[in-house]
Design an enzyme around this catalytic site. Structure first.
Site, short mmCIF file in Angstrom:
data_model
loop_
_atom_site.label_atom_id
_atom_site.label_comp_id
_atom_site.label_asym_id
_atom_site.label_seq_id
_atom_site.Cartn_x
_atom_site.Cartn_y
_atom_site.Cartn_z
N LYS A 138 0.80 -1.34 0.03
CA LYS A 138 -0.03 0.03 0.13
C LYS A 138 0.92 1.26 0.00
O LYS A 138 0.66 2.21 -0.84
CB LYS A 138 -0.97 0.04 1.22
CG LYS A 138 -1.54 1.42 1.61
CD LYS A 138 -2.46 1.24 2.85
CE LYS A 138 -1.52 1.70 4.00
NZ LYS A 138 -1.43 3.05 4.22
N ASN A 139 1.85 1.22 0.84
CA ASN A 139 2.63 2.65 0.96
C ASN A 139 3.66 2.85 -0.12
O ASN A 139 4.31 3.84 -0.07
CB ASN A 139 3.16 2.45 2.43
CG ASN A 139 2.35 2.50 3.59
OD1 ASN A 139 1.10 2.92 3.26
ND2 ASN A 139 2.68 2.26 4.57
N CYS A 186 -5.07 8.28 9.12
CA CYS A 186 -5.19 7.85 10.63
C CYS A 186 -5.08 8.68 11.70
O CYS A 186 -4.24 9.51 11.60
CB CYS A 186 -4.27 6.52 10.88
SG CYS A 186 -4.92 5.25 9.75
N ARG A 204 0.85 14.56 12.82
CA ARG A 204 1.12 14.23 11.42
C ARG A 204 1.10 15.52 10.59
O ARG A 204 0.70 15.75 9.69
CB ARG A 204 0.37 13.06 10.55
CG ARG A 204 -0.11 11.77 11.65
CD ARG A 204 -0.59 11.04 10.87
NE ARG A 204 0.13 10.28 10.06
CZ ARG A 204 -0.33 9.04 9.36
NH1 ARG A 204 -1.49 8.77 9.34
NH2 ARG A 204 0.37 8.69 8.21
N ASP A 260 4.19 0.35 12.03
CA ASP A 260 3.10 0.07 11.60
C ASP A 260 2.65 -1.56 11.97
O ASP A 260 1.53 -1.92 11.83
CB ASP A 260 3.14 -0.06 9.99
CG ASP A 260 3.10 1.31 9.46
OD1 ASP A 260 3.39 1.50 8.30
OD2 ASP A 260 2.89 2.42 10.23
N ARG A 269 -9.03 -0.41 3.94
CA ARG A 269 -8.14 0.71 3.09
C ARG A 269 -6.85 0.09 2.76
O ARG A 269 -6.03 0.41 1.95
CB ARG A 269 -8.03 1.83 3.96
CG ARG A 269 -8.76 2.89 3.81
CD ARG A 269 -8.25 4.22 4.65
NE ARG A 269 -7.02 4.36 4.41
CZ ARG A 269 -5.90 4.84 5.33
NH1 ARG A 269 -6.36 5.17 6.41
NH2 ARG A 269 -4.89 5.05 4.91
C1 EPZ Z 1 4.29 6.75 6.09
O1 EPZ Z 1 3.57 7.91 6.71
C2 EPZ Z 1 3.28 5.45 6.22
N1 EPZ Z 1 2.24 6.24 5.15
C3 EPZ Z 1 2.84 5.35 7.43
O2 EPZ Z 1 2.10 4.11 7.59
C4 EPZ Z 1 4.07 4.75 8.39
O3 EPZ Z 1 3.62 4.70 9.74
C5 EPZ Z 1 5.11 6.11 8.42
O4 EPZ Z 1 5.63 6.33 6.92
C6 EPZ Z 1 6.21 5.76 8.96
O5 EPZ Z 1 6.97 4.56 8.60
C7 EPZ Z 1 2.34 6.02 3.89
O6 EPZ Z 1 3.54 5.66 3.39
C8 EPZ Z 1 1.23 6.48 3.15
P1 EPZ Z 1 6.41 10.11 8.33
P2 EPZ Z 1 4.30 9.30 6.72
O7 EPZ Z 1 6.57 11.33 7.54
O8 EPZ Z 1 5.05 9.42 5.59
C9 EPZ Z 1 6.31 13.28 11.62
C10 EPZ Z 1 0.13 2.84 7.84
O9 EPZ Z 1 -0.35 2.38 8.75
N2 EPZ Z 1 6.57 14.30 10.54
O10 EPZ Z 1 7.70 9.16 8.26
O11 EPZ Z 1 3.38 10.42 7.21
C11 EPZ Z 1 4.99 12.58 11.80
O12 EPZ Z 1 4.17 13.31 12.52
C12 EPZ Z 1 0.72 4.31 7.83
O13 EPZ Z 1 0.21 2.18 6.80
C13 EPZ Z 1 6.50 15.53 10.70
O14 EPZ Z 1 6.76 15.89 12.09
O15 EPZ Z 1 5.31 9.13 7.89
C14 EPZ Z 1 5.42 11.22 12.49
O16 EPZ Z 1 5.44 11.34 14.03
C15 EPZ Z 1 0.48 4.88 9.12
N3 EPZ Z 1 6.66 16.35 9.93
C16 EPZ Z 1 6.85 10.96 12.01
O17 EPZ Z 1 7.32 12.01 11.38
C17 EPZ Z 1 6.57 15.85 8.45
O18 EPZ Z 1 6.79 17.03 7.70
C18 EPZ Z 1 6.87 9.89 11.10
O19 EPZ Z 1 6.18 10.39 9.72
C19 EPZ Z 1 6.38 14.92 8.26
C20 EPZ Z 1 6.30 13.88 9.33
#
Ligand code: EPZ
Length: 418
Positions: A22-23, A116, A121, A304, A396
């Site tokens: 998915k990701n 979610c 986020r 995850d 989803r």
């Molecule tokens: C991706 O989300 C995945 N989603 C998430 O999977 C996964 O948990 C996550 O990566 C971490 O591996 C998709 O790929 C669609 P991040 P993403 O940016 O890109 C903070 C699932 O269950 N952050 O690595 O949103 C954020 O708040 C989903 O399949 C900022 O602060 O994750 C979080 O605490 C859930 N500022 C941390 O970084 C930003 O601009 C990780 O976020 C971006 C992120």
């Protein structure tokens, strides 16, 4: 609204084939907008997130043909329209349209992405990257307009190795002038999948999968083909199901390197499993050793999978702990697990799971995608009937989950709530 009904405690025997990630898929589809010709993406999972992305592509007037596992996209006639919030809020990954449309048109208007409720986020790291490339960001409530006179390569350091920001900056940089370096980049396999796809189109990206990615801008991207990698989180979820109830349950189409951290933890707990050319055979395991987990960016233990593995930790003899270092609110599954009979305490970003306990089927709620997966695992192993509502979250992210589990002996069905 839909709910899942499970009659628990049936062994799982047979084969489960893992679908496309998915990701990865949710980034590969928007990335197609950068291409000046047709692209073909194979092994696309049949999940509602892809339906939402297809809707956005069609709204932009892209030519989209989708069959069971393949999607063909031609963006030559697209219009750079403002995607309505009702569509873009269906999934967090809609933010990849920001990077793709900015990279192609140097201008884009998007609404803050959905996703979610596992934490704030924010997308500040994405926006910081776009600004470094020359875009001006205008915020109006949760509407973002990005405009760039020109996109010029830049050196970008990510304060946190964000998966989304890494991919989004790559998308905006592939047609920028000159070189872009992304330091402290995320290393998840999905990023390599996207970079490979873009390079198949003629982009010049090196270092994907490491903490330093270099993008040399190009003017034209030609037709390309790519395949979505197997979903490492789906794989991990079903391997945990096998540890709960497997009777030689075979999980096939996996890349073991992508789930090494999970496999190490399961091994140290004493889970009975063996690797056999691209498949894992796993059996019901009890008398497990308690462990401590800290969720970390790849290749650390994936956030995850922390909710799914919590169900299995209930069967360890003693107290296991999980420290969630990525999100600030990813324990919404705990109250429902405790309702079913676990003994879990939450202390800030840490939970302690005191086992073993027998679980009893109850009425529970899927608060987010992976919490839903955790509760399905709990329902499969509990005595009696478990009803899980709000399961749209789960549908989803897990292709044909009801069918895949039914085919290996689970008593599970989906019901519409009138
Ligand atoms: C991706 O989300 C995945 N989603 C998430 O999977 C996964 O948990 C996550 O990566 C971490 O591996 C998709 O790929 C669609 P991040 P993403 O940016 O890109 C903070 C699932 O269950 N952050 O690595 O949103 C954020 O708040 C989903 O399949 C900022 O602060 O994750 C979080 O605490 C859930 N500022 C941390 O970084 C930003 O601009 C990780 O976020 C971006 C992120």
């Amino acid at each position: 609204m839909k709910k899942i009904i499970i009659e628990g405690n049936h062994l799982l025997h047979g084969k489960i084939r893992i679908s496309g990630a998915k990701n990865s898929a949710v980034a590969l589809v928007p990335a197609s907008l950068l291409c000046d010709e047709e692209v073909i993406i194979d092994s696309i999972p049949n999940i509602s997130d892809i339906d939402a992305l297809e809707e956005m592509l069609e709204y932009l007037n892209a030519d989209v043909k989708r069959d069971k596992t393949t999607i063909k996209i031609n963006s030559r006639n697209i219009n750079n329209l403002e995607i309505p919030e009702k569509i873009s809020k269906k999934l967090r990954a809609s933010y990849y349209f920001m990077g793709a449309l900015l990279g192609r048109y140097k201008e884009v208007t998007m609404f803050f992405p959905g996703g979610c409720p596992i934490g704030a986020r924010p997308i500040d790291l994405h926006l910081k990257g776009f600004e470094a490339l020359g875009a001006k960001v205008y915020e109006e409530g949760n509407k973002y307009t990005l405009i760039a006179e020109d996109l010029k390569g830049s050196n970008i350091y990510l304060d946190f190795p964000s998966v989304g920001a890494t991919i989004n900056i790559m998308l905006a940089a592939v047609k920028a002038k000159g070189f872009t370096t992304i330091e402290n980049a995320a290393c998840e396999p999905e990023i390599v999948n996207v970079a490979t796809f873009l390079n198949n189109m003629g982009a010049k990206i090196t270092g994907a999968g490491t903490t330093t990615i270099i993008v040399e801008g190009v003017d034209y991207l030609h037709k390309a083909y790519t395949e979505v990698i197997p979903d490492r989180i789906e794989a991990g979820t079903y391997i945990i199901a096998g540890a709960l109830l497997g009777d030689n349950l075979v999980i096939e189409n996996i890349i073991p390197e992508h789930i090494m951290s999970l496999l190490q933890k399961l091994k140290s707990m004493g889970v009975k499993m063996k690797l056999e050319n691209g498949s894992i055979i796993v059996n019901k395991s009890r008398n497990l050793k308690p462990i401590n987990i800290q969720t970390r960016v790849y290749p650390g233990f994936p956030t995850d999978l922390q909710q799914p593995i919590t169900t299995l930790l209930n069967y360890c003899n003693g107290v296991s702990t999980i420290l969630e270092t990525i999100y600030e609110n990813r324990f919404c599954n705990v109250e429902y697990l405790n309702k079913m009979g676990t003994n879990i305490k939450i202390e800030g970003r840490k939970i302690s799971i005191d086992g073993p306990n027998e679980l009893t089927g109850k009425q529970v709620v899927a608060t987010d995608l992976r919490a839903g997966a955790c509760l399905i695992l709990a329902g499969l192993v509990a005595e009696g009937i478990t009803e899980i509502s709000d399961v749209e979250h789960v549908l989803r992210g897990y292709e044909n989950i009801i069918e895949k589990l039914t085919n290996v002996g689970a008593k599970i069905r989906l019901e519409e709530i009138k």
